[in-house]
Write a protein that holds these residues in place. Structure first.
Motif, short mmCIF file in Angstrom:
data_model
loop_
_atom_site.label_atom_id
_atom_site.label_comp_id
_atom_site.label_asym_id
_atom_site.label_seq_id
_atom_site.Cartn_x
_atom_site.Cartn_y
_atom_site.Cartn_z
N ARG A 102 0.90 -1.41 -0.02
CA ARG A 102 -0.07 0.01 0.02
C ARG A 102 0.86 1.23 0.13
O ARG A 102 2.04 0.95 0.56
CB ARG A 102 -0.87 -0.05 1.22
CG ARG A 102 -1.96 -1.12 1.17
CD ARG A 102 -3.01 -0.90 0.11
NE ARG A 102 -4.12 -1.80 0.32
CZ ARG A 102 -5.19 -1.74 -0.25
NH1 ARG A 102 -5.22 -1.14 -1.35
NH2 ARG A 102 -6.16 -2.46 -0.13
N ASP A 105 -1.44 8.26 1.56
CA ASP A 105 -1.43 9.67 1.09
C ASP A 105 -0.17 10.43 1.91
O ASP A 105 0.67 11.07 1.49
CB ASP A 105 -2.39 10.56 0.90
CG ASP A 105 -3.27 10.08 0.09
OD1 ASP A 105 -3.04 9.66 -1.21
OD2 ASP A 105 -4.87 10.12 0.17
N GLU A 132 -5.21 9.20 4.64
CA GLU A 132 -5.92 9.02 3.28
C GLU A 132 -6.89 9.95 3.00
O GLU A 132 -7.74 10.09 3.64
CB GLU A 132 -6.70 7.45 3.32
CG GLU A 132 -5.82 6.17 3.22
CD GLU A 132 -4.82 6.26 1.75
OE1 GLU A 132 -5.25 6.86 0.79
OE2 GLU A 132 -4.02 5.32 1.70
N ARG A 134 -9.74 11.39 0.65
CA ARG A 134 -10.56 10.69 -0.28
C ARG A 134 -10.57 11.59 -1.46
O ARG A 134 -11.13 13.04 -1.05
CB ARG A 134 -11.91 10.45 0.52
CG ARG A 134 -12.81 9.83 -0.91
CD ARG A 134 -14.24 9.45 -0.16
NE ARG A 134 -15.22 8.91 -1.22
CZ ARG A 134 -16.46 9.13 -1.33
NH1 ARG A 134 -16.81 9.92 -0.40
NH2 ARG A 134 -16.93 8.60 -2.24
N ASP A 138 -12.75 8.69 -5.74
CA ASP A 138 -12.33 7.30 -4.80
C ASP A 138 -13.61 6.85 -4.36
O ASP A 138 -14.38 7.69 -3.69
CB ASP A 138 -11.50 7.76 -3.56
CG ASP A 138 -10.08 8.14 -3.94
OD1 ASP A 138 -9.77 7.69 -5.08
OD2 ASP A 138 -9.50 8.69 -3.41
N THR A 143 -11.81 2.78 0.26
CA THR A 143 -10.94 3.43 1.13
C THR A 143 -11.29 3.24 2.57
O THR A 143 -10.04 2.89 3.31
CB THR A 143 -11.07 5.13 0.86
OG1 THR A 143 -11.21 5.43 -0.34
CG2 THR A 143 -10.11 5.66 1.83
N GLN A 144 -12.54 2.86 3.05
CA GLN A 144 -12.65 2.28 4.44
C GLN A 144 -12.05 0.87 4.63
O GLN A 144 -11.35 0.67 5.57
CB GLN A 144 -14.17 2.19 4.64
CG GLN A 144 -14.83 3.64 4.89
CD GLN A 144 -16.22 3.59 4.72
OE1 GLN A 144 -16.95 2.74 4.29
NE2 GLN A 144 -16.95 4.52 5.67
N LYS A 146 -9.30 -0.14 3.10
CA LYS A 146 -7.92 0.18 3.26
C LYS A 146 -7.68 0.68 4.46
O LYS A 146 -6.55 -0.04 5.04
CB LYS A 146 -7.46 1.24 2.08
CG LYS A 146 -5.89 1.52 2.09
CD LYS A 146 -5.64 2.40 1.14
CE LYS A 146 -6.06 2.51 -0.27
NZ LYS A 146 -5.39 3.53 -1.16
N LEU A 160 -9.08 9.06 7.87
CA LEU A 160 -9.86 8.96 6.51
C LEU A 160 -10.60 10.39 6.42
O LEU A 160 -11.48 10.57 6.93
CB LEU A 160 -10.83 7.80 6.38
CG LEU A 160 -11.34 7.76 4.77
CD1 LEU A 160 -11.88 6.30 4.96
CD2 LEU A 160 -12.11 8.65 4.08
N ASP A 162 -12.56 12.93 4.19
CA ASP A 162 -13.38 12.83 2.97
C ASP A 162 -14.07 14.26 2.99
O ASP A 162 -15.16 14.84 3.56
CB ASP A 162 -14.83 11.96 3.42
CG ASP A 162 -15.68 11.79 2.31
OD1 ASP A 162 -15.76 12.67 1.21
OD2 ASP A 162 -16.86 11.09 2.46
#
Length: 203
Positions: A102, A105, A132, A134, A138, A143-144, A146, A160, A162
């Motif tokens: 992986r 970001d 990460e 989003r 995406d 993404t969740q 991941k 995460l 968003d």
């Protein structure tokens, strides 16, 4: 006597592009490494199920926000010297622990955990902290997934972010995700002492 010959058809020298956007490609970790070597300009990831993910370059809006996030971590890390921070081009190898390969970001590892670790290639340890961000294209579900993989691999704190819904999902070791609505800042001090991520520039 003149002998006529049929004209030679032109040779098509243009590359033939294969659209695999709706196809699942499965490769081994060794094949994935070769693909990364042969395609250094592509951002590739490998899921725990050995599915190949080819990530398109981000748009300007996501790139700008990601730079602001990375910049905050850089400034804090330079002042504390508690670890090493990494950008989105950095790969992590979780295959020895049942995971994939992986590229978060943003990521950070506490200094002592890197002693004796070769980081020339994919880093073989889980980071302590990941972000990460989003983008508009995406999948939230992907993404969740991941983020949960990061959590399983031992990441202590994962965010995460968003921007589309102005939400932040916080993933901590051994805990269910916590969801914040339009937070102005996120205190990451339980993993990185004194680090508070300001969100005003992201919304």
């Amino acid at each position: 006597m003149t002998i006529s010959t049929a004209p030679t058809p032109p040779v098509n020298t243009q590359p033939l592009l294969l659209d695999v956007s709706n196809t699942t490609l499965t490769v081994t970790p060794a094949q994935f490494d070769r693909l990364c070597t042969d395609n250094p300009d592509l951002r590739l990831e490998l899921t725990p199920n050995r599915e190949l993910i080819v990530m398109a370059p981000t748009g300007g809006e996501s790139g700008k926000k990601n730079f602001k996030l990375s910049g905050q971590l850089f400034v804090w890390n330079e002042s504390t010297e508690l670890g090493e921070a990494f950008d989105s081009s950095t790969g992590y190898d979780f295959t020895a622990f049942g995971g994939g390969k992986r590229s978060p970001d943003v990521s950070w590892i506490e200094k002592s955990r890197l002693e004796g670790i070769d980081i020339v290639g994919f880093i073989p340890v889980a980071p302590d902290f990941v972000i990460e961000l989003r983008s508009a294209t995406d999948s939230l579900t992907a993404t969740q997934s991941k983020m949960k993989e990061y959590q399983r691999q031992g990441v202590h704190l994962g965010l995460l972010i968003d921007p589309q819904h102005r939400k932040v999902e916080i993933y901590r070791s051994g805990q269910e995700p916590e969801i914040l609505e339009s937070p102005t800042q996120i205190d990451c001090g339980d993993v990185m002492p004194g680090f508070v991520l300001r969100m005003s520039k992201i919304w």
